[in-house]
Design an enzyme around this catalytic site. Structure first.
Site, PDB file in Angstrom:
ATOM      1  N   HIS A  59      -6.101  28.949  29.131  1.00  0.00           N
ATOM      2  CA  HIS A  59      -5.222  29.603  30.076  1.00  0.00           C
ATOM      3  C   HIS A  59      -3.851  29.672  29.179  1.00  0.00           C
ATOM      4  O   HIS A  59      -3.431  28.938  28.592  1.00  0.00           O
ATOM      5  CB  HIS A  59      -5.152  29.374  31.517  1.00  0.00           C
ATOM      6  CG  HIS A  59      -6.199  29.367  32.299  1.00  0.00           C
ATOM      7  ND1 HIS A  59      -6.282  29.242  33.706  1.00  0.00           N
ATOM      8  CD2 HIS A  59      -7.537  29.878  31.932  1.00  0.00           C
ATOM      9  CE1 HIS A  59      -7.475  29.574  34.136  1.00  0.00           C
ATOM     10  NE2 HIS A  59      -8.121  29.973  33.176  1.00  0.00           N
ATOM     11  N   GLU A  61      -0.894  28.467  30.244  1.00  0.00           N
ATOM     12  CA  GLU A  61      -0.157  27.470  30.561  1.00  0.00           C
ATOM     13  C   GLU A  61      -0.743  26.435  29.781  1.00  0.00           C
ATOM     14  O   GLU A  61       0.042  25.621  29.175  1.00  0.00           O
ATOM     15  CB  GLU A  61      -0.190  27.172  31.884  1.00  0.00           C
ATOM     16  CG  GLU A  61       0.178  28.131  32.960  1.00  0.00           C
ATOM     17  CD  GLU A  61      -0.602  29.034  33.764  1.00  0.00           C
ATOM     18  OE1 GLU A  61      -0.817  29.339  34.744  1.00  0.00           O
ATOM     19  OE2 GLU A  61      -1.856  29.729  32.737  1.00  0.00           O
ATOM     20  N   CYS A  89      -3.336  28.323  38.483  1.00  0.00           N
ATOM     21  CA  CYS A  89      -4.538  27.863  38.987  1.00  0.00           C
ATOM     22  C   CYS A  89      -4.654  26.388  39.309  1.00  0.00           C
ATOM     23  O   CYS A  89      -3.681  25.618  38.716  1.00  0.00           O
ATOM     24  CB  CYS A  89      -5.694  28.389  38.250  1.00  0.00           C
ATOM     25  SG  CYS A  89      -5.873  27.698  36.784  1.00  0.00           S
ATOM     26  N   CYS A  92      -4.765  24.554  35.791  1.00  0.00           N
ATOM     27  CA  CYS A  92      -3.208  24.587  35.232  1.00  0.00           C
ATOM     28  C   CYS A  92      -2.256  23.854  35.980  1.00  0.00           C
ATOM     29  O   CYS A  92      -1.473  23.020  35.277  1.00  0.00           O
ATOM     30  CB  CYS A  92      -2.776  25.999  35.158  1.00  0.00           C
ATOM     31  SG  CYS A  92      -3.756  27.075  33.807  1.00  0.00           S
TER      32      CYS A  92
END
Length: 166
Positions: A59, A61, A89, A92
């Site tokens: 992701h 992040e 999420c 993360c």
């Protein structure tokens, strides 16, 4: 949070995160971008790369935190601010907390998997050993529109492909 509570510098970094989200989209990824800043200076940037790298953890992040850790030669990213176009999420959020990021600013709320207040709030959990200040809704409309337009196009492409296969 009210839009007027964000600084011009916050907006500048979120605009950069939106540019990075476009990079993700150009690669066929879900358009999410992230920027990590310390003392007004960008330390690292990233965007979603899960599809292209065959890595569910890639992701925006996580990409950004990894680059920052390598650059600073330390996983503890003290006194930093992470700007991200979509609410983190749970995965993360956990990584952000472990990295000791001081502040998280996100654009669009994620009503399906958000872990900064929409579905869960891992940043406010009593189980957390580190706390980060979290502010959502910066340039929310632009961030949400970027995601919605992407998924609208994606659904249209899938529908067209199914039609062609018949």
């Amino acid at each position: 949070m009210a839009q007027d509570s964000f600084s011009e510098q916050d907006r500048q970094f979120m605009r950069r995160a939106l540019e990075l989200a476009k990079s993700a989209e150009d690669e066929g990824e879900v358009p999410v971008g992230a920027v990590l800043v310390k003392d007004g200076v960008v330390i690292s940037e990233g965007w979603n790369r899960s599809i292209i790298s065959h890595d569910a953890t890639a992701h925006a992040e996580i990409q950004t935190l990894r680059k920052a850790g390598e650059s600073l030669e330390n996983y503890r990213l003290l006194d930093t601010t992470l700007y991200v176009t979509l609410e983190p999420c749970p995965m993360c959020a956990g990584a952000i907390l472990h990295s000791r990021v001081k502040r998280v600013v996100f654009g669009a709320y994620d009503q399906k998997a958000g872990a900064a207040g929409s579905v869960l709030n891992l940043f406010d959990s009593q189980a957390a050993y580190h706390y980060a200040d979290v502010e959502g809704g910066l340039m929310e409309h632009e961030c949400r529109e970027t995601l919605q337009a992407f998924f609208k196009r994606r659904r249209k492409e899938i529908k067209q492909k199914k039609k062609e296969e018949k």
